[in-house]
Motif scaffolding. Structure first.
Motif, short mmCIF file in Angstrom:
data_model
loop_
_atom_site.label_atom_id
_atom_site.label_comp_id
_atom_site.label_asym_id
_atom_site.label_seq_id
_atom_site.Cartn_x
_atom_site.Cartn_y
_atom_site.Cartn_z
N ASP A 1 39.80 26.90 -28.72
CA ASP A 1 39.87 25.97 -27.59
C ASP A 1 40.44 26.61 -26.33
O ASP A 1 40.41 26.00 -25.26
N ARG B 1 37.12 34.16 -19.33
CA ARG B 1 36.35 33.90 -18.11
C ARG B 1 36.80 34.82 -16.99
O ARG B 1 37.98 34.92 -16.69
N ASP C 1 27.70 25.92 -31.29
CA ASP C 1 28.21 25.12 -30.18
C ASP C 1 29.56 25.62 -29.67
O ASP C 1 29.86 25.44 -28.49
N ILE D 1 28.65 26.03 -25.63
CA ILE D 1 29.13 24.98 -24.73
C ILE D 1 29.90 25.56 -23.54
O ILE D 1 29.65 25.17 -22.39
N PRO D 2 30.84 26.50 -23.72
CA PRO D 2 31.58 27.00 -22.55
C PRO D 2 30.68 27.68 -21.52
O PRO D 2 30.88 27.49 -20.31
N LYS E 1 27.36 27.19 -21.06
CA LYS E 1 26.48 26.21 -20.44
C LYS E 1 27.23 25.28 -19.50
O LYS E 1 26.69 24.81 -18.50
N TYR E 2 28.49 25.03 -19.78
CA TYR E 2 29.29 24.19 -18.90
C TYR E 2 29.44 24.84 -17.52
O TYR E 2 29.52 24.14 -16.50
N LEU E 3 29.46 26.15 -17.49
CA LEU E 3 29.58 26.86 -16.21
C LEU E 3 28.30 26.80 -15.39
O LEU E 3 28.30 27.19 -14.23
N HIS F 1 17.85 27.42 -21.08
CA HIS F 1 17.43 26.02 -21.16
C HIS F 1 16.19 25.94 -22.05
O HIS F 1 15.58 26.96 -22.38
#
Length: 351
Positions: free
Chosen positions: A259, A266, A284, A288-289, A291-293, A314
């Protein structure tokens, strides 16, 4: 071809013709963002996408130049989109496809394009492969026994061990497990699998010019198990892989709490990343991290193949297919990174 990989074209597979792949391909070419690329797929599909799009008054609608072999690329007029009609896609066989619908014909055509592009890369005829999105249901309907690009490309390359990496300018993550259920993925995590992922990641970054890659390995459980309170996979499975990697001289650390490790890795001008890449246990956890960016800059890279392969971050976006609103930014990023990595590989081979 005897051309060096850095000068050879990039093969750009068209993806599922019922999705947004053909549209974003045409848009990338119209922006001048696909230099040195040849589309592998169906000329009618690409021509239909070009004809149906609206362009700004100062943007010239690109023409389509069908070729039947890579050695015909020199004859393609400037500004035209070269489309190599993939073996296995009969001209005209895809007419009447409904945008945004699962169709076995579309799945079979996407498969044929990927197969030709990969085989051309294995023969050294192209510098790398950039793949537009495919649809898993369409592949299944066509009888293709692979759930995605990664597994299909691995098969075409003789079963070599591969891993999925998702990357943008700020964060890179590599996955130990990918397209299986979470329950199956947990059972599939092994010391050998984690170690193999670390080795593949290390070797890939070395080929791309990172002399001593800093690899952070994320744990599986909350707080990386909290000393065994929340699970023992960290001490029982992951830690032995890390110890072996470190004994081999690889700069791998962990297991880190999943987490927080992505935040630490980054890399921005205001916050230099503590690591070059994060190895994540689950699909995931790792995706997720990134794609969140932002999906517009994310690129999927397959590590371990004998050639460069990238893809936009995508899917086929069936909900907007045929509407002319798809953003080509991620495909452009995939093309740019593929050319960069192909050049880095060429430099490494010449040393």
């Amino acid at each position: 071809m005897n051309t060096s990989r850095s000068l050879a074209p990039l093969a750009l597979s068209m993806g599922d013709p019922a999705g947004i792949g053909p549209e974003v391909i045409v848009k990338a070419f119209s922006k001048g963002a696909a230099p040195g690329c040849v589309v592998v797929g169906d000329a009618h599909v690409i021509a239909h996408a070009a004809a149906s799009l609206r362009f700004d008054p100062d943007t010239l609608r690109p023409s389509i130049a069908r070729v039947d072999a890579l050695d015909q690329l020199s004859r393609v007029p400037p500004g035209a989109i070269p489309v190599l009609q993939a073996p296995g896609i009969a001209p005209g066989s895809l007419q009447g496809l409904a945008p945004g619908r699962v169709d076995a014909r579309a799945g079979a055509a996407a498969h044929a394009a990927i197969v030709y592009a990969a085989q051309a890369a294995l023969r050294g005829e192209v510098a790398g492969v950039v793949t537009a999105p495919i649809h898993k249901e369409a592949l299944h309907a066509a009888g293709v026994p692979f759930p995605g690009h990664t597994e299909l490309l691995q098969h075409l390359c003789g079963g070599v061990p591969v891993r999925m990496m998702l990357a943008n300018d700020e964060l890179k993550t590599v996955l130990v497990t990918i397209h299986v259920s979470v329950r199956q993925a947990i059972d599939a995590i092994s010391t050998e699998g984690v170690l193999q992922t670390i080795r593949i990641t290390h070797n890939a970054l070395r080929r791309w010019g990172v002399q001593s890659p800093r690899i952070a390995v994320a744990g599986l459980n909350p707080h990386a198990g909290e000393g065994g309170l929340f699970g023992d996979e960290e001490s029982r499975v992951i830690a032995p892989a890390l110890a072996q990697a470190q004994a081999e001289g690889i700069m791998a650390s962990g297991p880190h709490p999943p987490d927080t490790v992505f935040m630490r890795a980054r890399d921005t001008p205001q916050h230099p990343g503590a690591y070059d890449v994060v190895v994540a246990m689950l699909h995931d956890h790792g995706l997720i991290p990134v794609k969140y960016l932002g999906l517009d800059a994310g690129v999927n890279v397959t590590l371990g193949l004998p050639f460069v392969r990238t893809s936009p971050d995508h899917g086929t976006a069936f909900d907007i297919a045929g509407l002319g609103v798809a953003d080509p930014a991620s495909l452009v990023s995939a093309i740019t990174l593929a050319r960069k990595l192909a050049g880095a590989n060429e430099d490494a081979l010449s040393v």
